[in-house]
Design an enzyme around this catalytic site. Structure first.
Site, PDB file in Angstrom:
ATOM      1  N   CYS A 219      49.831  98.811 -10.040  1.00 30.46           N
ATOM      2  CA  CYS A 219      51.121  98.161  -9.807  1.00 30.46           C
ATOM      3  C   CYS A 219      51.482  97.252 -10.989  1.00 30.46           C
ATOM      4  O   CYS A 219      51.830  97.746 -12.055  1.00 30.46           O
ATOM      5  CB  CYS A 219      51.098  97.414  -8.477  1.00 30.46           C
ATOM      6  SG  CYS A 219      52.763  97.113  -7.839  1.00 30.46           S
TER       7      CYS A 219
ATOM      8  N   HIS B 209      49.750 101.131  -4.560  1.00 31.34           N
ATOM      9  CA  HIS B 209      48.497 100.455  -4.203  1.00 31.34           C
ATOM     10  C   HIS B 209      47.523 101.443  -3.560  1.00 31.34           C
ATOM     11  O   HIS B 209      47.570 101.665  -2.350  1.00 31.34           O
ATOM     12  CB  HIS B 209      48.773  99.271  -3.261  1.00 31.34           C
ATOM     13  CG  HIS B 209      49.409  98.113  -3.942  1.00 31.34           C
ATOM     14  ND1 HIS B 209      48.679  97.170  -4.630  1.00 31.34           N
ATOM     15  CD2 HIS B 209      50.700  97.755  -4.064  1.00 31.34           C
ATOM     16  CE1 HIS B 209      49.502  96.269  -5.146  1.00 31.34           C
ATOM     17  NE2 HIS B 209      50.729  96.604  -4.822  1.00 31.34           N
TER      18      HIS B 209
ATOM     19  N   GLU C 175      44.503 101.006  -2.925  1.00 30.46           N
ATOM     20  CA  GLU C 175      43.461 100.297  -2.172  1.00 30.46           C
ATOM     21  C   GLU C 175      43.831 100.048  -0.713  1.00 30.46           C
ATOM     22  O   GLU C 175      42.963  99.713   0.095  1.00 30.46           O
ATOM     23  CB  GLU C 175      43.130  98.959  -2.857  1.00 30.46           C
ATOM     24  CG  GLU C 175      44.223  97.890  -2.783  1.00 30.46           C
ATOM     25  CD  GLU C 175      45.274  97.997  -3.885  1.00 30.46           C
ATOM     26  OE1 GLU C 175      46.011  97.022  -4.088  1.00 30.46           O
ATOM     27  OE2 GLU C 175      45.373  99.065  -4.532  1.00 30.46           O
TER      28      GLU C 175
ATOM     29  N   SER D 144      22.375  78.731  11.610  1.00 32.61           N
ATOM     30  CA  SER D 144      23.393  78.541  12.639  1.00 32.61           C
ATOM     31  C   SER D 144      23.299  79.558  13.759  1.00 32.61           C
ATOM     32  O   SER D 144      23.988  79.433  14.766  1.00 32.61           O
ATOM     33  CB  SER D 144      24.776  78.654  11.998  1.00 32.61           C
ATOM     34  OG  SER D 144      24.988  79.978  11.538  1.00 32.61           O
ATOM     35  N   GLY D 145      22.469  80.595  13.569  1.00 31.31           N
ATOM     36  CA  GLY D 145      22.459  81.685  14.535  1.00 31.31           C
ATOM     37  C   GLY D 145      23.482  82.750  14.198  1.00 31.31           C
ATOM     38  O   GLY D 145      23.562  83.780  14.858  1.00 31.31           O
TER      39      GLY D 145
ATOM     40  N   ASP E 133      25.574  85.510   8.647  1.00 33.85           N
ATOM     41  CA  ASP E 133      25.354  85.196   7.230  1.00 33.85           C
ATOM     42  C   ASP E 133      24.060  84.418   7.012  1.00 33.85           C
ATOM     43  O   ASP E 133      23.237  84.776   6.161  1.00 33.85           O
ATOM     44  CB  ASP E 133      26.541  84.398   6.668  1.00 33.85           C
ATOM     45  CG  ASP E 133      27.856  85.159   6.771  1.00 33.85           C
ATOM     46  OD1 ASP E 133      27.810  86.400   6.854  1.00 33.85           O
ATOM     47  OD2 ASP E 133      28.916  84.515   6.777  1.00 33.85           O
TER      48      ASP E 133
END
Length: 511
Positions: free
Chosen positions: A79, A169, A171, A223-224, A227
């Protein structure tokens, strides 16, 4: 040596989608601002120029030296990137008679490796107000649409590397064969070997962690969530029990979450200490109703408790964090500094307070990639597929003051809701779901008894990355059943409503 594609960001809303499409093709890539200097390292296989809200004809339009780039590696302009390329080589870019936005049919004019196996007529997504009116000398038209004379092109001949441009685009989801076009560029033009897989990432990352950490100890707040769990598992794979995990019960976790998460960490063999700090948080939160104040209290209290625990371990040299790629991308701001919508609580502030070197094994991954790595590591599916859960927990799903009684009410309602989503095979169809306790009491009737109790709002959204979200169209029968179940089983709640707001303009969480 890891092969790499660089994506130069000119401020497009779709730049991260380009990166995700490249990663889906098992090719590693990084996004950097267009004006940032970079080295042409041996592993660099190609460059993609992103879209932009700018016009190439504006006085201060973003610019890069495309001519220099193609002396080193192949380049694809998308683009704005295509328009900039055309203009730099002497082509004509001007305002379109109408703004081209939405679906269009790409009509192939010439066979080329970029369009290999792409249909002669293929749906693509347009989003631009300028258009390439005339290609530079030495450039060749590959495809057009009914609306625009140049939709895809290439530079011919010379000693340089291949140079391509597409004025749509590839993507985005609406470009039906866009991923195929990108893959052709990556594999057939740049020569990428597509060896960037979860297993490859784990091997490389564990080796890198051993090299970075050496014989030192790492402390990490868990944190559980997905991540932090995946990050901790990678670090543990590298250094074993020299990773010290701290999991704090802040009093606003989900029902039985403290016990179940600790049990899961034990099954994974992680060295994690659980801290029951409910009373500390309830005391600090007493009387506080402002959402930002609640977030900051939870964040600062967490730091205090974490610091106390860190002092009990000798020789800690590093701090582990579950930072992921969207947190560290340097986005190009086209409208000045971003407005702060709300502060987030992950382990914010810890690096500044503890003065420790950071260990962030997931810095290069998107959320979906973190999940793939987690599966490869053997982390239980229930953990990997968990919905995102805010750092301040139920504190920002209880509007108004936090009390232990309100937390218990919401825990029960939320538990029934999430269990029902799972039992009805709906949990995996939504990005995030949860219950919100409103500071509203209303009259109800149960049998011959009049009640005056709280209202709960149920929230469920669909999303790819949480940046935008639509409310989930859950079946009416399911909503009717879960409403009855909550009202009949949670004494203190007599009304259930369903939130049908999308983001934007609403946010996913209520506070």
């Amino acid at each position: 040596m890891t092969e790499k594609i660089l994506i130069l960001d000119f401020g497009s809303q779709y730049t991260q989608l380009i990166a995700r499409a490249v990663r889906e093709a098992s090719v590693y890539c990084e996004i950097i601002p267009y004006h940032k200097n970079f080295e042409f390292e041996p592993g660099l296989k190609g460059i993609i120029l992103s879209g932009s809200p700018f016009s190439v004809n504006e006085e201060k339009a973003p610019d890069v030296n495309v001519q220099q780039f193609i002396t080193k590696v192949p380049v694809l302009g998308v683009c704005y990137g295509a328009q900039l390329t055309a203009k730099r080589f002497g082509g004509i870019v001007a305002k379109s008679n109408k703004r081209e936005y939405g679906r269009a049919i790409l009509q192939r004019k010439k066979e080329d490796i970029l369009l290999k196996d792409v249909s002669p007529q293929s749906q693509v997504w347009m989003s631009h107000s300028d258009t390439i009116k005339e290609l530079p000398v030495g450039f060749e038209l590959l495809a057009d649409t009914e609306s625009i004379p140049v939709a895809a092109f290439k530079k011919n001949g010379g000693d340089s590397n291949p140079l391509y441009g597409v004025q749509f685009h590839p993507e985005v989801y609406h470009s039906k064969e866009g991923k195929k076009i990108l893959k052709n560029f990556l594999v057939n033009i740049c020569g990428c070997s597509q060896n960037w897989t979860p297993a490859h990432f784990i091997t490389d990352t564990v080796a890198s962690l051993r090299n970075q950490i050496g014989d030192r100890k790492v402390i990490m707040a868990l944190s559980g969530g997905v991540d932090s769990t995946v990050a901790a598992t990678l670090i543990h794979k590298a250094i074993g029990d020299r990773l010290y995990g701290i999991f704090v019960d802040n009093g606003v976790l989900r029902k039985n979450e403290f016990e179940s998460v600790l049990k899961m960490y034990d099954q994974l063999g992680l060295n994690v200490k659980g801290i029951d700090a409910k009373e500390h948080f309830y005391t600090k939160l007493a009387g506080k109703t402002d959402p930002e104040t609640k977030r900051k209290i939870i964040g600062s209290s967490f730091i205090d408790i974490f610091q106390e625990e860190a002092k009990k371990i000798d020789g800690i040299g590093l701090l582990g964090q579950g930072t992921i790629y969207p947190d560290v991308i340097e986005s190009v701001s086209v409208h000045g500094p971003s407005v702060t919508i709300k502060s987030h609580h992950n382990v914010g502030g810890l690096p500044e307070h503890l003065h420790l070197e950071l260990v962030e094994p997931l810095r290069s991954l998107f959320k979906d990639e973190v999940r793939k790595v987690g599966r490869e590591l053997g982390i239980p599916t229930d953990m990997i597929d968990r919905h995102p859960f805010p750092g301040p927990g139920l504190a920002i799903r209880i509007l108004g003051e936090i009390t232990e009684e309100k937390v218990q009410l919401l825990q029960e309602a939320d538990h029934l809701y999430i269990k029902a989503l799972k039992d009805n095979n709906l949990y995996a169809t939504v990005w995030q779901a949860g219950a919100i306790l409103l500071p509203v009491k209303s009259v109800g009737v149960m049998g011959d008894e009049r009640t005056y109790e709280y209202t709960v709002a149920l929230r469920a959204v669909t999303s790819v990355d949480g940046m935008t979200a639509d409310w989930a169209h859950l079946p009416f029968e399911f909503l009717a059943n879960i409403s009855n179940e909550i009202i009949n089983n949670v004494r203190g709640i007599n009304r259930v409503v369903y939130d049908i707001s999308s983001k934007p303009p609403a946010t996913i969480e209520w506070e």
